[in-house]
Write an enzyme that holds these catalytic residues in place. Structure first.
Site, PDB file in Angstrom:
ATOM      1  N   ARG A  21       0.869  -1.266   0.037  1.00 38.23           N
ATOM      2  CA  ARG A  21      -0.130  -0.012  -0.046  1.00 38.23           C
ATOM      3  C   ARG A  21       0.903   1.199   0.017  1.00 38.23           C
ATOM      4  O   ARG A  21       0.328   2.297   0.493  1.00 38.23           O
ATOM      5  CB  ARG A  21      -1.048   0.036   1.121  1.00 38.23           C
ATOM      6  CG  ARG A  21      -1.875  -1.092   1.203  1.00 38.23           C
ATOM      7  CD  ARG A  21      -2.998  -1.017   0.164  1.00 38.23           C
ATOM      8  NE  ARG A  21      -4.142  -1.897   0.221  1.00 38.23           N
ATOM      9  CZ  ARG A  21      -4.039  -3.288  -0.016  1.00 38.23           C
ATOM     10  NH1 ARG A  21      -3.034  -3.650  -0.671  1.00 38.23           N
ATOM     11  NH2 ARG A  21      -5.092  -3.868   0.181  1.00 38.23           N
ATOM     12  N   SER A  62     -10.743  -0.604   3.390  1.00 41.44           N
ATOM     13  CA  SER A  62      -9.868  -0.760   4.748  1.00 41.44           C
ATOM     14  C   SER A  62      -9.491   0.624   4.978  1.00 41.44           C
ATOM     15  O   SER A  62      -8.686   1.383   4.108  1.00 41.44           O
ATOM     16  CB  SER A  62      -8.477  -1.633   4.361  1.00 41.44           C
ATOM     17  OG  SER A  62      -8.904  -2.754   3.885  1.00 41.44           O
ATOM     18  N   GLU A 112      -4.656   3.799   6.184  1.00 42.80           N
ATOM     19  CA  GLU A 112      -4.192   3.847   4.774  1.00 42.80           C
ATOM     20  C   GLU A 112      -4.986   4.711   3.813  1.00 42.80           C
ATOM     21  O   GLU A 112      -4.354   5.112   2.929  1.00 42.80           O
ATOM     22  CB  GLU A 112      -4.950   2.138   4.297  1.00 42.80           C
ATOM     23  CG  GLU A 112      -4.680   1.684   2.972  1.00 42.80           C
ATOM     24  CD  GLU A 112      -5.677   1.109   2.220  1.00 42.80           C
ATOM     25  OE1 GLU A 112      -6.409   1.675   1.684  1.00 42.80           O
ATOM     26  OE2 GLU A 112      -5.901  -0.298   2.156  1.00 42.80           O
TER      27      GLU A 112
END
Ligand code: FAD
Ligand code: EPU
Length: 347
Positions: free
Chosen positions: A167, A241, A343
């Site tokens: 990520r 997420s 994130e």
């Protein structure tokens, strides 16, 4: 025709459905249009910050955006090269990611089927090296072209230049808001190599009664799994997420596992352990007897089927979602001694 809007609500431009206003907003479908907008904005607001927007599916606006928001609408999918093994497909940054995946699946090209149904646009796919079900963009990435807002020049980036991680990429950190990604070229296989390493895919394929693997069947399996547990942003606002899955040392993992037998974790290639943040969040809460999973305060909440996903049931403000994320972060830290990292891009 270039159009710059003032004080435009971004509600329909972010999947959290947050009602923040952009001081200036413009969309563009070519580099030339982008340059015209920048030139014009330079006259009316010389020092204004610039912010690049794709599908708005990985952003949390915590207040109004005092910037020129540039929405990338560059379209087009084109095969630019091929050899015996690969086809090199270039996508405009403004192409919807899932429609790009469906195009590849229809052609029988392999490589992105596991990434079906991820919201957002192709241009943002390298930003955080999107990933799901055992595949990441870095596995199919060939190169991208990006416009440097300060140097006013187009630069090519190879995979090595992007420094992809879990990520992560240079665009999410050191080059944040400096480059506008214009197009991305992916390297897809003419003879697909299937990746069913992620347990849930095999279970779903079995349930579907699939005898012979194909990019179509894997894509459909991924779509089925995702639809069963992730909230559809058209129905409930969210950005997938909210936190990353945190990694800890083997020692710390073993200590935690002794205390919490059910802890879910996966081994990283370097020997460290990646913990399932969803599990950590589910196993603590606003008080000792409650879980965050399914928790709701006003219109801000933690999804009942996937604790890693924070949701907006309607009119939550970005600040309320952020405050909930902070409370979750603190309680995970207190109970497990593990610090979660967001994130989602917080603006
Ligand atoms: P945006 O949210 O518009 O932007 C994200 C960031 O990239 C911002 O910082 C923005 O400034 C920047 N940016 C966007 N476009 C450009 C550009 N052209 N040039 C330069 N910078 C740009 N992600 C995963 O990795 N895996 C998943 O499985 C996944 N599942 C999700 C499920 C749901 C239901 C939702 C809502 C989100 C999910 N996400 C997932 C997160 C999100 O879909 C991805 O991060 C996606 O790539 C974001 O694309 P976007 O176009 O919406 O980017
Ligand atoms: N879990 C729980 N409770 C929960 C949620 C998860 O206990 O409420 C545990 C379960 O044991 C489950 C495990 O966590 O088996 C893993 O859950 P899941 O398969 O749903 O995946 P995830 O780790 O929560 C990651 C990505 C997703 C990606 C999926 C599939 C991150 C931060 N998230 O989620 O990406 O789609 O794997 O590969 O890495 C995103 O980035 O926005 C995103 C949705």
């Amino acid at each position: 025709m270039m159009q710059i809007h003032e004080n435009l609500s971004l509600r329909q431009y972010n999947t959290f459905g947050i009602d923040a206003k952009a001081r200036l907003f413009a969309d563009f479908s070519s580099l030339q249009q982008l340059q015209e907008i920048l030139q014009y904005a330079h006259h009316v607001a010389p020092r204004i910050t610039r912010m690049i927007l794709g599908g708005g599916s990985n952003i949390l606006f915590t207040g109004d955006v005092n910037a020129l928001v540039l929405k990338n609408e560059i379209r087009g999918i084109e095969v630019i090269r091929e050899d015996d093994t690969f086809v090199y497909v270039q996508s405009g940054a403004g192409v919807n990611w899932h429609s790009f995946v469906l195009h590849c699946v229809q052609q029988g090209w392999g490589g992105v089927e596991n990434l079906s149904l991820i919201p957002g646009n192709a241009g943002a796919s390298p930003m955080q090296n999107i990933g799901a079900y055992g595949v990441e963009i870095k596995d199919v990435f060939e190169e991208l072209e990006a416009y440097h807002l300060h140097d006013k020049a187009v630069r090519k980036f190879s995979a090595a230049d992007c420094a992809f991680g879990y990520r992560e990429s240079v665009f999410k950190r050191i080059y944040k808001e400096q480059f506008v990604i214009l197009n991305v070229t992916y390297r897809l296989r003419k003879q697909p190599v299937f990746n069913t390493s992620y347990g849930a895919i095999n279970q779903e394929l079995e349930k579907m009664g699939v005898q012979e693997l194909s990019v179509q069947s894997i894509s459909q399996a991924v779509i089925n799994i995702r639809s069963s547990k992730l909230p559809d942003p058209k129905v409930i606002g969210n950005a997938g997420s909210f936190f990353k899955n945190p990694s800890v040392s083997k020692d710390q993992y073993q200590q935690l596992k002794q205390q919490f037998h059910e802890l879910v974790a996966y081994a990283n290639a370097d020997g460290t352990m990646k913990l399932a943040a969803g599990w950590l969040i589910e196993h603590c809460g606003p008080s000792a007897t409650e879980s965050w999973k399914g928790y709701r305060k006003g219109d801000a909440g933690c999804h009942a089927k996937q604790a890693l996903v924070l949701v907006n049931y309607g009119t939550a403000s970005g600040k309320e979602i952020y405050d909930l994320s902070e409370a979750i972060l603190q309680s995970v830290k207190e109970k497990f001694g593990v610090e979660l990292e967001r994130e989602v891009n917080v603006v």
